[in-house]
Every structure is written in C-alpha cells, then in structure tokens.
Design a protein around this motif. Structure first.
Motif, PDB file in Angstrom:
ATOM      1  N   SER A   1      99.741  42.100  16.533  1.00  0.00           N
ATOM      2  CA  SER A   1      98.532  41.454  17.047  1.00  0.00           C
ATOM      3  C   SER A   1      98.113  40.292  16.162  1.00  0.00           C
ATOM      4  CB  SER A   1      97.392  42.466  17.158  1.00  0.00           C
ATOM      5  OG  SER A   1      97.659  43.441  18.141  1.00  0.00           O
ATOM      6  N   ALA A   2      98.213  40.481  14.859  1.00  0.00           N
ATOM      7  CA  ALA A   2      97.848  39.404  13.929  1.00  0.00           C
ATOM      8  C   ALA A   2      98.715  38.172  14.155  1.00  0.00           C
ATOM      9  CB  ALA A   2      97.977  39.887  12.490  1.00  0.00           C
ATOM     10  N   THR A   3     100.007  38.390  14.389  1.00  0.00           N
ATOM     11  CA  THR A   3     100.877  37.225  14.610  1.00  0.00           C
ATOM     12  C   THR A   3     100.532  36.524  15.913  1.00  0.00           C
ATOM     13  OG1 THR A   3     102.661  38.478  15.742  1.00  0.00           O
ATOM     14  CG2 THR A   3     102.775  38.323  13.333  1.00  0.00           C
ATOM     15  N   LYS A   4     100.182  37.280  16.939  1.00  0.00           N
ATOM     16  CA  LYS A   4      99.904  36.656  18.234  1.00  0.00           C
ATOM     17  C   LYS A   4      98.524  36.001  18.264  1.00  0.00           C
ATOM     18  CE  LYS A   4     103.926  37.419  19.867  1.00  0.00           C
ATOM     19  NZ  LYS A   4     104.844  36.279  20.078  1.00  0.00           N
ATOM     20  N   PHE A   5      97.565  36.552  17.524  1.00  0.00           N
ATOM     21  CA  PHE A   5      96.310  35.826  17.334  1.00  0.00           C
ATOM     22  C   PHE A   5      96.591  34.530  16.585  1.00  0.00           C
ATOM     23  CE2 PHE A   5      93.866  39.472  18.665  1.00  0.00           C
ATOM     24  CZ  PHE A   5      92.637  38.950  19.045  1.00  0.00           C
ATOM     25  N   GLY A   6      97.526  34.587  15.638  1.00  0.00           N
ATOM     26  CA  GLY A   6      97.908  33.388  14.901  1.00  0.00           C
ATOM     27  C   GLY A   6      98.523  32.337  15.799  1.00  0.00           C
ATOM     28  N   VAL A   7      99.400  32.759  16.716  1.00  0.00           N
ATOM     29  CA  VAL A   7     100.007  31.817  17.652  1.00  0.00           C
ATOM     30  C   VAL A   7      98.933  31.195  18.538  1.00  0.00           C
ATOM     31  CG1 VAL A   7     101.589  31.595  19.612  1.00  0.00           C
ATOM     32  CG2 VAL A   7     102.244  32.967  17.627  1.00  0.00           C
TER      33      VAL A   7
ATOM     34  N   GLN B   1      86.582  51.555  24.969  1.00  0.00           N
ATOM     35  CA  GLN B   1      87.791  51.997  25.653  1.00  0.00           C
ATOM     36  C   GLN B   1      88.995  51.989  24.719  1.00  0.00           C
ATOM     37  OE1 GLN B   1      87.972  49.309  28.999  1.00  0.00           O
ATOM     38  NE2 GLN B   1      86.775  50.657  30.320  1.00  0.00           N
ATOM     39  N   VAL B   2      89.100  50.930  23.924  1.00  0.00           N
ATOM     40  CA  VAL B   2      90.231  50.818  23.003  1.00  0.00           C
ATOM     41  C   VAL B   2      90.176  51.922  21.941  1.00  0.00           C
ATOM     42  CG1 VAL B   2      91.270  49.374  21.223  1.00  0.00           C
ATOM     43  CG2 VAL B   2      90.591  48.357  23.389  1.00  0.00           C
ATOM     44  N   ARG B   3      89.001  52.157  21.423  1.00  0.00           N
ATOM     45  CA  ARG B   3      88.860  53.209  20.405  1.00  0.00           C
ATOM     46  C   ARG B   3      89.160  54.583  20.988  1.00  0.00           C
ATOM     47  NH1 ARG B   3      85.545  51.986  15.775  1.00  0.00           N
ATOM     48  NH2 ARG B   3      84.557  54.025  15.895  1.00  0.00           N
ATOM     49  N   ALA B   4      88.737  54.805  22.234  1.00  0.00           N
ATOM     50  CA  ALA B   4      88.942  56.112  22.860  1.00  0.00           C
ATOM     51  C   ALA B   4      90.411  56.365  23.213  1.00  0.00           C
ATOM     52  CB  ALA B   4      88.089  56.223  24.110  1.00  0.00           C
ATOM     53  N   SER B   5      91.122  55.289  23.506  1.00  0.00           N
ATOM     54  CA  SER B   5      92.514  55.434  23.953  1.00  0.00           C
ATOM     55  C   SER B   5      93.517  55.296  22.835  1.00  0.00           C
ATOM     56  CB  SER B   5      92.817  54.382  25.024  1.00  0.00           C
ATOM     57  OG  SER B   5      92.762  53.077  24.452  1.00  0.00           O
ATOM     58  N   ASN B   6      93.047  55.119  21.618  1.00  0.00           N
ATOM     59  CA  ASN B   6      93.965  54.825  20.513  1.00  0.00           C
ATOM     60  C   ASN B   6      94.947  55.953  20.276  1.00  0.00           C
ATOM     61  OD1 ASN B   6      95.131  53.779  18.157  1.00  0.00           O
ATOM     62  ND2 ASN B   6      93.686  54.904  16.876  1.00  0.00           N
ATOM     63  N   ARG B   7      96.202  55.602  20.480  1.00  0.00           N
ATOM     64  CA  ARG B   7      97.330  56.450  20.096  1.00  0.00           C
ATOM     65  C   ARG B   7      98.427  55.501  19.706  1.00  0.00           C
ATOM     66  NH1 ARG B   7     101.699  58.655  23.753  1.00  0.00           N
ATOM     67  NH2 ARG B   7     103.054  59.843  22.367  1.00  0.00           N
ATOM     68  N   PRO B   8      98.606  55.231  18.427  1.00  0.00           N
ATOM     69  CA  PRO B   8      99.554  54.212  17.995  1.00  0.00           C
ATOM     70  C   PRO B   8     100.939  54.359  18.588  1.00  0.00           C
ATOM     71  CG  PRO B   8      98.256  54.981  16.146  1.00  0.00           C
ATOM     72  CD  PRO B   8      97.945  55.885  17.289  1.00  0.00           C
TER      73      PRO B   8
ATOM     74  N   GLY C   1      92.810  42.836  19.708  1.00  0.00           N
ATOM     75  CA  GLY C   1      93.710  43.573  18.829  1.00  0.00           C
ATOM     76  C   GLY C   1      94.174  44.883  19.437  1.00  0.00           C
ATOM     77  N   THR C   2      95.477  45.135  19.342  1.00  0.00           N
ATOM     78  CA  THR C   2      96.072  46.317  19.947  1.00  0.00           C
ATOM     79  C   THR C   2      96.214  47.445  18.927  1.00  0.00           C
ATOM     80  OG1 THR C   2      97.331  44.908  21.458  1.00  0.00           O
ATOM     81  CG2 THR C   2      98.112  47.166  21.174  1.00  0.00           C
ATOM     82  N   PRO C   3      95.623  48.607  19.185  1.00  0.00           N
ATOM     83  CA  PRO C   3      95.785  49.734  18.262  1.00  0.00           C
ATOM     84  C   PRO C   3      97.259  50.097  18.103  1.00  0.00           C
ATOM     85  CG  PRO C   3      94.093  50.208  19.901  1.00  0.00           C
ATOM     86  CD  PRO C   3      94.791  48.960  20.347  1.00  0.00           C
ATOM     87  N   GLY C   4      97.678  50.358  16.905  1.00  0.00           N
ATOM     88  CA  GLY C   4      99.071  50.687  16.677  1.00  0.00           C
ATOM     89  C   GLY C   4      99.982  49.482  16.643  1.00  0.00           C
TER      90      GLY C   4
END
Length: 268
Positions: free
Chosen positions: A154-160, A258-265, A146-149
C-alpha cells in the motif's frame, strides 16, 4: 502519411502489461516491452502485429538500464516515444511483522524506486514528443485506502499516486500528461503467488474467500487507452476500486470501521 506512435511498457511479459500492449498494438502503435521475463515478453510479442514490437530485458531498479532500454526502443520506433507505462510491480502481503527486510526492500525498490527511475529516464523522450505524450503509472486500489495485511505494498502504491500528482504539475508546462491506473484485483499471474515468504495461501484464494470480484486484464488495457487519451488524473479499474474510491471520499468513517472489522492479513 501518419506517424506510428510508440509506447514502452514495463512488466510487459504478462498480466496488465500484456493487456496494455495488446490494446495499443491493436490501435496500430509500435509497442516496446521491458521485463526480466524474456520468454513472457516473447509470448506477448506473438500477440502483436508482426514487425511492430521491441523487447529488451530490463530490471527497473537499474537506473542506467532504463536509459539503455529507452534509447534502444526509440531507435527501433523511429526516434520517438509517445507513452511510457511504468507498470512493473510485485505484490507483498502479510502482517508487517511477518515481512522480511529483504521482501520489504525488494517491494520498495521495484514498485517505487523503479517508477521514479522510469520517470527520470522517460522525461527527455516525452518532452520531445509533447504535447500529447504521457507517463502512465500503474498504482492500485491499495493507493486509495491502506490495505490491512499489505502495508508495504500500500505504501508503494500511495507513493505511485503521489508521484503521478507531483509530476502532473511539474511537467504540465512541458506538455507532458501524467496519469495513473488504480486497478482492484485483476486476472493476472500475480494472484497465484503467495503474499509473502511465510504464507501458505495464494492471493487468489483470499480474494475469492472475501467475495471480491476479479476483473479481466483486458479491462485494464482499455482503461490504459482511455487514461492516455482522457483528462482524468487517476483511473480506477474494477468494481472494488470504484467502491473504495467512493467510500474513501464520501464515507471515510464508515470505511475505516469496515476495514478494521474485516482485517485478516493476507497469508494468515
């Protein structure tokens, strides 16, 4: 005399769809394009061998329009469809609380419902040309983790990704291959769009600022060719997608940090 194979591609007016069209056209396939951008489709057709293409206006959210488009394409292609590329999609970024209901519904309808409708419409044609026919879905690196912002995207691409995995099993007995592409950031016009209605920064600027690479669209065309003719269920495209898949599999804890630390939507 060999039979000319046929591929129908949604979102064929530009970007990834155009790259897939050019790659398969180069191999002598009859290429069909479906999009709402008619001038863009004409520009794509100009890059293909003369007389071996078909284009029609198609809104992938319209289930009946899918049947009409594939019927028309099959007629033009000599009665067969070997591959349907479910590629049409739109970006949506920004914090979830900043996304409007209209933006959320549009992204879900095009990126997810459009793929389901495309699979339904494609099935009888692909079954007829099986074995060796293929449904090729364009997912994303955002379908790996899942991509922050970009929670809706992300939900649609997990769905695909899930649709691909489900139909890989569901259609196996019919001899239909099902595959997905998982590209990172690709050099397409989508990068020059803002991630949501309130954003003042385009996606390209955020990608460059983040030090991430932008992969040439032609690489996705090659990946699509390999996916259709190979055995991998999911094909990643670009270094970002490859690194993300590796980290999600082998270092999930570190990736989460890493994802949590880099989160900037996107768009902030």
């Amino acid at each position: 005399m060999s039979v000319r194979k046929a591929i129908f591609i949604t979102g064929g007016a530009s970007g990834i769809g155009r790259a897939i069209a050019v790659r398969f056209g180069r191999e002598g396939w009859f290429v069909g394009l479906g999009d709402i951008d008619e001038p863009g489709m004409a520009a794509t057709e100009a890059l293909l061998p003369g007389g071996y293409s078909f284009a029609c206006r198609l809104d992938v959210r319209d289930r009946a329009a899918w049947d009409e488009a594939l019927d028309g394409f099959a007629t033009a292609a000599g009665g067969r469809i070997d591959v349907v590329a479910n590629n049409a999609g739109i970006p949506l970024g920004g914090a979830l609380v900043d996304n409007s209901a209209e933006e959320i519904e549009r992204c879900l309808d095009i990126n997810l419902k459009g793929v389901l409708f495309g699979a339904q419409a494609a099935y009888p044609w692909l079954k007829r040309s099986a074995p060796g026919s293929c449904l090729l879905n364009t997912a994303s690196a955002a379908g790996i983790y899942g991509t922050p912002g970009a929670s809706v995207y992300s939900a649609t691409k997990f769905g695909v990704r899930a649709i691909t995995e489900s139909l890989d099993a569901e259609w196996a007995e019919d001899g239909i291959e099902v595959r997905s592409l998982m590209p990172g950031f690709i050099e397409t016009p989508l990068l020059d769009k803002t991630p949501h209605h309130g954003a003042n920064e385009d996606i390209r600027s955020r990608v460059i600022a983040g030090g991430l690479e932008i992969t040439p669209a032609a690489d996705v065309g090659d990946a699509a060719w390999n996916a259709v003719h190979g055995r991998d269920l999911h094909t990643v495209v670009g270094k970002t997608a490859a690194r993300l898949r590796f980290a999600a599999r082998w270092m999930p804890g570190r990736l989460r940090k890493q994802v949590r630390a880099s989160n900037r939507p996107l768009g902030k």
